[in-house]
Enzyme design. Structure first.
Site, PDB file in Angstrom:
ATOM      1  N   LYS A  49       0.904  -1.276   0.112  1.00 41.66           N
ATOM      2  CA  LYS A  49       0.253  -0.125  -0.030  1.00 41.66           C
ATOM      3  C   LYS A  49       0.639   1.252  -0.020  1.00 41.66           C
ATOM      4  O   LYS A  49       0.563   2.468  -0.518  1.00 41.66           O
ATOM      5  CB  LYS A  49      -0.778   0.062   1.244  1.00 41.66           C
ATOM      6  CG  LYS A  49      -2.172  -1.042   1.086  1.00 41.66           C
ATOM      7  CD  LYS A  49      -3.311  -0.740   2.071  1.00 41.66           C
ATOM      8  CE  LYS A  49      -4.345  -1.666   1.479  1.00 41.66           C
ATOM      9  NZ  LYS A  49      -5.543  -1.881   2.626  1.00 41.66           N
ATOM     10  N   LYS A 104     -11.675  -4.103  -1.730  1.00 37.23           N
ATOM     11  CA  LYS A 104     -12.744  -2.719  -1.691  1.00 37.23           C
ATOM     12  C   LYS A 104     -11.974  -1.621  -2.556  1.00 37.23           C
ATOM     13  O   LYS A 104     -12.419  -0.955  -3.313  1.00 37.23           O
ATOM     14  CB  LYS A 104     -13.096  -2.026  -0.273  1.00 37.23           C
ATOM     15  CG  LYS A 104     -13.817  -3.270   0.488  1.00 37.23           C
ATOM     16  CD  LYS A 104     -14.157  -2.443   1.961  1.00 37.23           C
ATOM     17  CE  LYS A 104     -14.152  -3.505   3.288  1.00 37.23           C
ATOM     18  NZ  LYS A 104     -12.863  -3.620   3.663  1.00 37.23           N
ATOM     19  N   LYS A 142      -6.249  -9.829  -5.035  1.00 35.26           N
ATOM     20  CA  LYS A 142      -7.283 -10.050  -4.203  1.00 35.26           C
ATOM     21  C   LYS A 142      -8.406  -9.221  -4.205  1.00 35.26           C
ATOM     22  O   LYS A 142      -8.352  -7.926  -4.493  1.00 35.26           O
ATOM     23  CB  LYS A 142      -6.581  -9.777  -2.881  1.00 35.26           C
ATOM     24  CG  LYS A 142      -7.473  -9.920  -1.561  1.00 35.26           C
ATOM     25  CD  LYS A 142      -7.002  -9.436  -0.199  1.00 35.26           C
ATOM     26  CE  LYS A 142      -7.274  -8.296  -0.140  1.00 35.26           C
ATOM     27  NZ  LYS A 142      -7.364  -7.711   1.221  1.00 35.26           N
TER      28      LYS A 142
HETATM   29  N1  AQP Z   1     -10.404 -11.046  -0.972  1.00 36.04           N
HETATM   30  C1  AQP Z   1     -10.647 -11.664   0.173  1.00 36.04           C
HETATM   31  N2  AQP Z   1     -10.541 -13.044   0.305  1.00 36.04           N
HETATM   32  C2  AQP Z   1     -10.915 -13.442   1.503  1.00 36.04           C
HETATM   33  N3  AQP Z   1     -10.842 -12.799   2.757  1.00 36.04           N
HETATM   34  C3  AQP Z   1     -10.720 -11.265   2.708  1.00 36.04           C
HETATM   35  N4  AQP Z   1     -10.853 -10.484   3.468  1.00 36.04           N
HETATM   36  C4  AQP Z   1     -10.757  -9.196   2.744  1.00 36.04           C
HETATM   37  N5  AQP Z   1     -10.489  -9.455   1.471  1.00 36.04           N
HETATM   38  C5  AQP Z   1     -10.633 -10.850   1.333  1.00 36.04           C
HETATM   39  C6  AQP Z   1     -11.097 -10.468   4.743  1.00 36.04           C
HETATM   40  O1  AQP Z   1     -11.948  -9.852   5.008  1.00 36.04           O
HETATM   41  C7  AQP Z   1     -11.899  -9.205   6.424  1.00 36.04           C
HETATM   42  C8  AQP Z   1     -12.021  -7.626   6.481  1.00 36.04           C
HETATM   43  O2  AQP Z   1     -11.398  -6.858   5.740  1.00 36.04           O
HETATM   44  P1  AQP Z   1     -10.863  -5.602   6.042  1.00 36.04           P
HETATM   45  O3  AQP Z   1     -11.889  -4.670   5.242  1.00 36.04           O
HETATM   46  O4  AQP Z   1     -10.753  -5.298   7.256  1.00 36.04           O
HETATM   47  O5  AQP Z   1      -9.374  -5.514   5.324  1.00 36.04           O
HETATM   48  P2  AQP Z   1      -8.702  -5.806   3.984  1.00 36.04           P
HETATM   49  O6  AQP Z   1      -8.473  -7.150   3.892  1.00 36.04           O
HETATM   50  O7  AQP Z   1      -7.967  -4.728   3.617  1.00 36.04           O
HETATM   51  O8  AQP Z   1     -10.205  -5.853   3.003  1.00 36.04           O
HETATM   52  P3  AQP Z   1     -10.286  -5.136   1.501  1.00 36.04           P
HETATM   53  O9  AQP Z   1     -11.451  -5.438   0.995  1.00 36.04           O
HETATM   54  O10 AQP Z   1      -9.048  -5.624   0.828  1.00 36.04           O
HETATM   55  O11 AQP Z   1     -10.114  -3.587   1.895  1.00 36.04           O
HETATM   56  P4  AQP Z   1      -9.227  -2.445   1.544  1.00 36.04           P
HETATM   57  O12 AQP Z   1      -9.142  -2.442  -0.012  1.00 36.04           O
HETATM   58  O13 AQP Z   1      -9.678  -1.117   1.852  1.00 36.04           O
HETATM   59  O14 AQP Z   1      -7.618  -2.739   2.075  1.00 36.04           O
HETATM   60  C9  AQP Z   1     -10.401  -9.224   6.897  1.00 36.04           C
HETATM   61  O15 AQP Z   1     -10.497 -10.670   7.787  1.00 36.04           O
HETATM   62  C10 AQP Z   1      -9.999  -9.698   5.565  1.00 36.04           C
HETATM   63  O16 AQP Z   1      -8.784 -10.898   5.702  1.00 36.04           O
END
Ligand code: AQP
Length: 330
Positions: A111, A196, A193
């Protein structure tokens, strides 16, 4: 009873990666454990964000969690910034967290590349995550695979803090990850992956039309150039999604039709869209119902925050005593 904690950022919609990777396990754990589930809005400001949408997204994420089955009568559901002790404990834990450990975190390195001037919060994000968990002395944490490294650091921080400030009688448990059978859902681009912030998601409460509009152009087996080419299901991200949304017989049919070019990718996507719409329909319905009752949602989150603040205050007393701070009443 053992305690479970997990958090989710309101950095966008609750998507099927979050749902399959973490939220479904979190829902199932409510039957066996004392659970706390938190919309971690303070994490969501570490990577650049829009102050004009943060509050709405936070509320929507809480609604999404309830729609998915997080039940506020069985679990404590609340918003991180409503419990200031998260930030306090994070500061205290920073005093024992080695800088080098934070700098080697994969998510930080990924990031950080998106910024010309990297915000400190992006670096210290895993300490706030450790504080989220340790504040409730949680034993288990349902997470997706991308969070396992951060959780390992939380365990190290707990270990280090225990040995410095509570030797012989560990105050913090070392939290264990609970991984689901879908620990890394790949996004609709078929590469990164599902995330969001990458816009490669399908939200769990999207309408049938929105789901179809997103699935239609989604990446499939890159080697399948024309309708007549046979495909390799194992190389197709949408086949992976079929395995999470379609019944076994459909999954087998999809594999055969793909290998023999019996179906084109669009036909396969249509079947997937139907299965996804059917699976997610109850979540969408519940989310619409909750969105129509904003005062109830506010009251649920206020109640959750009050309960969380009580538990957090107990931990902070134990922490500050052991760290040698002067108590207010002495
Ligand atoms: N693609 C994924 N596959 C499996 N698990 C996932 N998680 C996120 N993406 C996947 C799990 O969802 C939980 C909440 O995630 P988060 O919002 O706290 O953080 P993140 O992993 O950073 O999710 P995003 O969607 O990728 O958000 P951004 O883009 O904002 O960084 C966590 O337990 C995560 O492992």
């Amino acid at each position: 009873m053992a305690r479970v904690f997990s958090g989710i950022q309101p950095s966008g919609e609750l998507h099927i990666g979050n749902w399959l990777g973490m939220v479904r396990s979190a829902v199932a754990l409510q039957d066996q454990f004392e659970c706390l589930y938190c919309v971690v809005d303070q994490h969501a400001i570490t990577g650049g964000y829009d102050p004009g949408t943060l509050a709405d997204r936070t509320r929507q994420m809480a609604i999404g969690l309830m729609a998915a089955g997080i039940d506020p009568s069985r679990s404590i559901l609340y918003v991180q910034s409503h419990v200031p002790a998260h930030a306090t404990l994070s500061w205290l834990l920073m005093s024992i967290t080695p800088l080098g450990e934070l700098e080697r975190m994969t998510q930080y390195k990924d990031k950080a590349q998106r910024f010309e001037s990297v915000p400190t919060g992006l670096l210290t994000y895993p300490v706030l995550m450790a504080a989220d968990i340790l504040l409730y002395r949680a034993d288990r944490v349902p997470v997706g695979e991308d969070q396992v490294q951060h959780l390992e650091l939380s365990r190290e921080i707990a270990r280090k803090w225990n040995s410095e400030f509570s030797p012989g009688a560990p105050f913090f448990p070392e939290p264990q990850a609970i991984l689901s059978g879908a620990k890394r859902i790949v996004g609709l681009d078929g590469q990164a992956k599902m995330s969001k912030s990458l816009g490669n998601t399908i939200g769990v409460t999207e309408s049938p039309d929105q789901i179809w509009e997103k699935l239609r152009p989604a990446m499939t087996d890159p080697a399948r150039k024309t309708r007549k080419d046979p495909g390799t299901p194992e190389l197709c991200n949408l086949y992976a999604l079929h395995r999470h949304f379609s019944p076994e017989a459909t999954v087998a049919e999809v594999a055969t039709k793909c290998r023999t070019a019996g179906w084109g990718c669009l036909e396969c996507k249509r079947v997937l869209a139907d299965q996804m719409v059917a699976t997610l329909a109850p979540l969408r319905q519940k989310s619409l119902e909750l969105s129509a009752r904003p005062d109830d949602v506010t009251a649920i989150l206020a109640d959750g925050a009050a309960k969380a603040r009580r538990l957090a205050a107990e931990t902070l007393v134990g922490v500050t005593e052991r760290m040698g701070f002067l108590p207010e009443d002495r």
